[in-house]
Design a protein around this motif. Structure first.
Motif, PDB file in Angstrom:
ATOM      1  N   GLU A 206       0.855  -1.554   0.295  1.00  0.00           N
ATOM      2  CA  GLU A 206      -0.165   0.350  -0.416  1.00  0.00           C
ATOM      3  C   GLU A 206       1.120   0.953  -0.273  1.00  0.00           C
ATOM      4  O   GLU A 206       0.744   2.605  -0.586  1.00  0.00           O
ATOM      5  CB  GLU A 206      -0.973  -0.016   1.316  1.00  0.00           C
ATOM      6  CG  GLU A 206      -1.770   0.681   1.409  1.00  0.00           C
ATOM      7  CD  GLU A 206      -2.492   1.531   2.557  1.00  0.00           C
ATOM      8  OE1 GLU A 206      -1.994   0.581   3.393  1.00  0.00           O
ATOM      9  OE2 GLU A 206      -3.381   2.168   2.767  1.00  0.00           O
ATOM     10  N   ILE A 207       1.759   1.970   0.746  1.00  0.00           N
ATOM     11  CA  ILE A 207       2.982   2.553   0.636  1.00  0.00           C
ATOM     12  C   ILE A 207       3.355   2.492  -0.282  1.00  0.00           C
ATOM     13  O   ILE A 207       3.118   3.581  -0.561  1.00  0.00           O
ATOM     14  CB  ILE A 207       3.568   2.335   2.209  1.00  0.00           C
ATOM     15  CG1 ILE A 207       3.176   2.226   3.148  1.00  0.00           C
ATOM     16  CG2 ILE A 207       4.721   3.455   1.947  1.00  0.00           C
ATOM     17  CD1 ILE A 207       4.118   1.996   4.546  1.00  0.00           C
ATOM     18  N   MET A 208       3.920   1.711  -1.256  1.00  0.00           N
ATOM     19  CA  MET A 208       4.318   1.674  -2.557  1.00  0.00           C
ATOM     20  C   MET A 208       3.626   2.888  -3.171  1.00  0.00           C
ATOM     21  O   MET A 208       4.111   3.459  -4.296  1.00  0.00           O
ATOM     22  CB  MET A 208       4.897   0.436  -2.807  1.00  0.00           C
ATOM     23  CG  MET A 208       6.440   0.146  -2.157  1.00  0.00           C
ATOM     24  SD  MET A 208       6.300  -1.642  -3.425  1.00  0.00           S
ATOM     25  CE  MET A 208       8.110  -2.331  -1.758  1.00  0.00           C
ATOM     26  N   SER A 209       2.153   1.821  -3.248  1.00  0.00           N
ATOM     27  CA  SER A 209       1.372   2.209  -4.734  1.00  0.00           C
ATOM     28  C   SER A 209       1.205   4.123  -3.668  1.00  0.00           C
ATOM     29  O   SER A 209       0.921   5.016  -4.496  1.00  0.00           O
ATOM     30  CB  SER A 209       0.166   1.613  -4.276  1.00  0.00           C
ATOM     31  OG  SER A 209      -0.773   2.271  -4.644  1.00  0.00           O
ATOM     32  N   LEU A 210       1.070   4.760  -2.639  1.00  0.00           N
ATOM     33  CA  LEU A 210       0.933   5.942  -2.462  1.00  0.00           C
ATOM     34  C   LEU A 210       1.913   6.940  -3.048  1.00  0.00           C
ATOM     35  O   LEU A 210       1.790   7.484  -2.540  1.00  0.00           O
ATOM     36  CB  LEU A 210       0.841   6.127  -0.367  1.00  0.00           C
ATOM     37  CG  LEU A 210      -0.514   4.991  -0.209  1.00  0.00           C
ATOM     38  CD1 LEU A 210      -0.586   4.870   1.515  1.00  0.00           C
ATOM     39  CD2 LEU A 210      -2.095   6.676  -0.574  1.00  0.00           C
ATOM     40  N   VAL A 211       2.962   6.498  -2.443  1.00  0.00           N
ATOM     41  CA  VAL A 211       4.774   7.073  -3.248  1.00  0.00           C
ATOM     42  C   VAL A 211       4.302   7.087  -4.186  1.00  0.00           C
ATOM     43  O   VAL A 211       5.534   7.277  -4.655  1.00  0.00           O
ATOM     44  CB  VAL A 211       5.636   6.952  -2.111  1.00  0.00           C
ATOM     45  CG1 VAL A 211       5.363   6.881  -0.345  1.00  0.00           C
ATOM     46  CG2 VAL A 211       6.010   5.779  -2.256  1.00  0.00           C
ATOM     47  N   GLY A 212       3.882   6.390  -5.689  1.00  0.00           N
ATOM     48  CA  GLY A 212       4.135   6.818  -6.933  1.00  0.00           C
ATOM     49  C   GLY A 212       4.220   5.656  -7.360  1.00  0.00           C
ATOM     50  O   GLY A 212       4.697   5.875  -8.604  1.00  0.00           O
ATOM     51  N   GLY A 213       3.792   4.426  -6.851  1.00  0.00           N
ATOM     52  CA  GLY A 213       4.678   3.150  -7.327  1.00  0.00           C
ATOM     53  C   GLY A 213       3.957   2.353  -8.442  1.00  0.00           C
ATOM     54  O   GLY A 213       2.314   2.575  -7.924  1.00  0.00           O
ATOM     55  N   THR A 214       4.270   2.543 -10.267  1.00  0.00           N
ATOM     56  CA  THR A 214       3.083   1.255 -10.548  1.00  0.00           C
ATOM     57  C   THR A 214       2.575   0.831 -10.437  1.00  0.00           C
ATOM     58  O   THR A 214       3.778  -0.356  -9.845  1.00  0.00           O
ATOM     59  CB  THR A 214       3.688   2.169 -11.682  1.00  0.00           C
ATOM     60  OG1 THR A 214       4.897   1.515 -12.004  1.00  0.00           O
ATOM     61  CG2 THR A 214       3.876   3.020 -12.841  1.00  0.00           C
ATOM     62  N   PHE A 217       6.018  -1.327 -11.515  1.00  0.00           N
ATOM     63  CA  PHE A 217       6.918  -1.460 -10.906  1.00  0.00           C
ATOM     64  C   PHE A 217       6.944  -2.020  -9.129  1.00  0.00           C
ATOM     65  O   PHE A 217       8.137  -3.169  -8.968  1.00  0.00           O
ATOM     66  CB  PHE A 217       7.259  -0.247 -10.159  1.00  0.00           C
ATOM     67  CG  PHE A 217       8.581   0.559  -9.534  1.00  0.00           C
ATOM     68  CD1 PHE A 217       9.596   0.258 -10.316  1.00  0.00           C
ATOM     69  CD2 PHE A 217       8.592   0.375  -8.172  1.00  0.00           C
ATOM     70  CE1 PHE A 217      10.807   0.941  -9.890  1.00  0.00           C
ATOM     71  CE2 PHE A 217       9.744   0.307  -7.804  1.00  0.00           C
ATOM     72  CZ  PHE A 217      11.225   1.065  -8.530  1.00  0.00           C
ATOM     73  N   ILE A 298      -4.136   0.300  -8.015  1.00  0.00           N
ATOM     74  CA  ILE A 298      -4.624   0.905  -7.569  1.00  0.00           C
ATOM     75  C   ILE A 298      -5.853   1.135  -6.942  1.00  0.00           C
ATOM     76  O   ILE A 298      -6.627   0.983  -7.745  1.00  0.00           O
ATOM     77  CB  ILE A 298      -4.786   2.137  -8.523  1.00  0.00           C
ATOM     78  CG1 ILE A 298      -2.613   1.779  -9.166  1.00  0.00           C
ATOM     79  CG2 ILE A 298      -4.786   4.020  -8.557  1.00  0.00           C
ATOM     80  CD1 ILE A 298      -1.851   2.228  -8.739  1.00  0.00           C
ATOM     81  N   ARG A 299      -6.336   1.583  -5.867  1.00  0.00           N
ATOM     82  CA  ARG A 299      -7.371   2.042  -5.125  1.00  0.00           C
ATOM     83  C   ARG A 299      -7.761   3.064  -5.580  1.00  0.00           C
ATOM     84  O   ARG A 299      -6.867   4.564  -5.215  1.00  0.00           O
ATOM     85  CB  ARG A 299      -7.323   1.943  -3.980  1.00  0.00           C
ATOM     86  CG  ARG A 299      -6.807   0.353  -3.273  1.00  0.00           C
ATOM     87  CD  ARG A 299      -7.862   0.064  -2.118  1.00  0.00           C
ATOM     88  NE  ARG A 299      -6.648   0.652  -1.568  1.00  0.00           N
ATOM     89  CZ  ARG A 299      -6.359   1.168  -0.018  1.00  0.00           C
ATOM     90  NH1 ARG A 299      -7.751   1.091   0.735  1.00  0.00           N
ATOM     91  NH2 ARG A 299      -5.605   2.019   0.222  1.00  0.00           N
TER      92      ARG A 299
END
Lengths: 300, 221
Positions: A206-214, A217, A298-299
């Motif tokens: 979740e954190i990876m997604s929040l800081v812009g990870g596709t 990636f 991506i939520r």
């Protein structure tokens, strides 16, 4: 791209180091599943060798009532060898046939005392190419041979051939069913094990997604991790199968198959071993991908 | 910079977490979003970093309509935003260096570029000596500074902070606010959700007060 590749490999290795227990569980699952498949592969491979061995014995014998002149015989041989189905043609003289018969009689060879080689006919032994060693292949050659009036007494073990073909078909069918079942079960178990590892890391994802990870990636290191675990699992499976082969199969199976003409049980050849390694990589990667679909999105 | 048009957000049919929100936030502003618990502060921030989609209305960030954005574009928008949470949201099994460098890794930056930038940013927040430590080896205030470093390393256009001083004492709060003020002075738009009236009093900036999902007050000192 190389920077990202280095990152993916480093992350995958780091993840495995940080969760040794989960990593071992995933490797263990792949290893156990592939060991079962490898065990059956050895059995099938050796039985397949046996069928190839039997298949070599599939040949047509054309008995000659009258021994023709050498030129005629050479012409026939050349003509038959020109058939696309034919591997080679061997001319067996009456004397050679007599000698073979004597050898086969062994201790009872005395029975032949007083007889000459004239009692047995000369023959042409026609061996077929591997892909034509079937009922239809033999039938095609037999039809062509019958066009020669002098080659009418043809023997090719019709009954035996039919049984042999049924056996090979059954073997391939059971290998296909069992193999598919085991592979399906392995993908299922591996993906569930990896799902557990991902569940433990859902915050991280979740954190990876929040800081812009596709999603790609974020997923890639886990797919690499799955692939590495699959590869390790496959190596462990090959190792343990080799031990099973050395200490169990080699002795017990050879006793069973010896009567059927197999002298030695062989381990999986290199191509099979490489296939296993790739299957491990594939299982791990696909297992990860299947599980990641649920965890990385991506939520919105 | 940010334009919010008549935004409504409902989690359930009969109650709206946000109701008819209409706001304009200019580039380089420092804005507090305040209000009692359940007023909709966190929901508003979630809409801005696309963790939620509005039920109705439009949101424009830097000229882009984020409500119509394709899912595949959201990660790229998030790279222009820095987000800081009350619970830090750090990767506890990774070092401070790895945590802070993650946004740059995503972009495939070269190792030496990443190392240089991480060192500079951690120096900015005063944690350059803790590169190899893990988050749980640090105090709460230090962890929040790591989270701020992670948010600032990309030089974001907008810094969104959801109760960043919620669990911290007065001295640490002061340090954190200094970091936000510094980022704002360098041109970053800062939007901070807080219910800490002491912070708002000590560092007076534009205050948007929410109550029951509506803008009750919008005051610029």
């Amino acid at each position: 791209m190389p920077e990202k590749l280095v990152y993916f490999i480093r992350s995958a290795a780091g993840n495995m180091r940080q969760s040794p227990l989960l990593c071992t569980a995933a490797i263990g699952t792949v290893a156990v599943s592939l060991t079962i498949i490898a065990f059956f592969s050895i059995l099938f491979f050796n039985i397949e060798q046996l069928t190839i061995h039997w298949g070599r014995q599939v040949q047509i014998k054309a008995f000659l009532d009258v021994v023709p002149k050498t030129e005629v015989l050479q012409a026939w041989t050349r003509k038959i060898e020109a058939f696309p189905e034919v591997e080679k043609v061997v001319y067996v003289t009456q004397m050679q046939a007599f000698e073979r018969f004597r050898e086969r009689l062994g201790q009872n060879a005395d029975l032949l005392r007083g007889l000459t080689s004239q009692i047995l006919p000369a023959s042409l032994e026609i061996e077929l190419k591997e892909q034509f060693r079937s009922r239809s292949g033999i039938q095609a050659v037999v039809e062509k041979l019958r066009q020669n009036q002098n080659l009418q007494d043809l023997h090719y073990g019709q009954d035996w051939l039919e049984r042999f073909e049924s056996f090979v078909t059954l073997l391939k069918f059971s290998a296909g069913i069992l193999g598919s079942f085991l592979l399906f079960a392995t993908v299922f178990i591996v993906s569930n094990t990896i799902k557990l590892t991902l569940y433990a890391r859902r915050d991280e994802l979740e954190i990876m997604s929040l800081v812009g990870g596709t999603p790609l990636f974020i997923k890639t290191p886990y797919i690499f991790e799955g692939a590495f675990q699959g590869a390790f699992g496959a190596l462990v499976a090959l190792g343990s199968t080799y031990l099973i082969y050395q200490f169990l199969l080699k002795k017990s199976l050879v006793t069973l198959l010896f009567t059927m003409g197999v002298k030695d049980i062989v381990f999986l050849p290199l191509t099979y071993q490489l296939t296993f390694l790739l299957t491990g990589v594939f299982l791990g990667a696909v297992g990860s991908m299947v599980s990641l679909r649920k965890f990385v999105r991506i939520r919105y | 910079m940010i334009r919010i048009y008549n935004v409504v957000k409902r989690y359930q049919k009969d109650s709206a977490a946000l109701n008819d929100i209409d706001l304009r936030i200019s580039k380089g502003e420092f804005v507090y979003i305040t209000g009692p618990s359940g007023a909709g502060k966190s929901t508003l921030l979630k809409l801005l970093f696309c963790a939620e989609r509005p039920t109705r209305g439009q949101i424009l960030i830097n000229g882009q309509n984020v409500t119509r954005m394709r899912l595949s574009q959201i990660p790229y928008l998030r790279r222009k935003l820095g987000v800081v949470f009350q619970d830090f949201k750090l990767l506890n099994n990774r070092t401070i260096l790895e945590n802070v460098s993650f946004p740059l890794e995503i972009q495939g930056k070269k190792r030496y570029e990443i190392s240089k930038k991480v060192y500079q940013t951690l120096k900015l927040v005063g944690l350059e000596k803790h590169l190899q430590k893990h988050p749980l080896e640090l105090s709460g205030g230090e962890q929040q500074r790591v989270a701020i470093a992670r948010a600032l390393i990309m030089d974001p256009l907008i810094l969104l902070a959801d109760e960043p001083t919620g669990n911290l004492d007065a001295k640490v709060t002061e340090d954190i606010m200094d970091l936000f003020k510094g980022a704002n002075a360098r041109g970053t738009t800062v939007i901070m959700a807080t219910h800490n009236q002491e912070v708002i009093r000590r560092y007076p900036r534009r205050v948007i007060m929410l109550r029951d999902g509506r803008v009750e007050k919008d005051v610029t000192p």
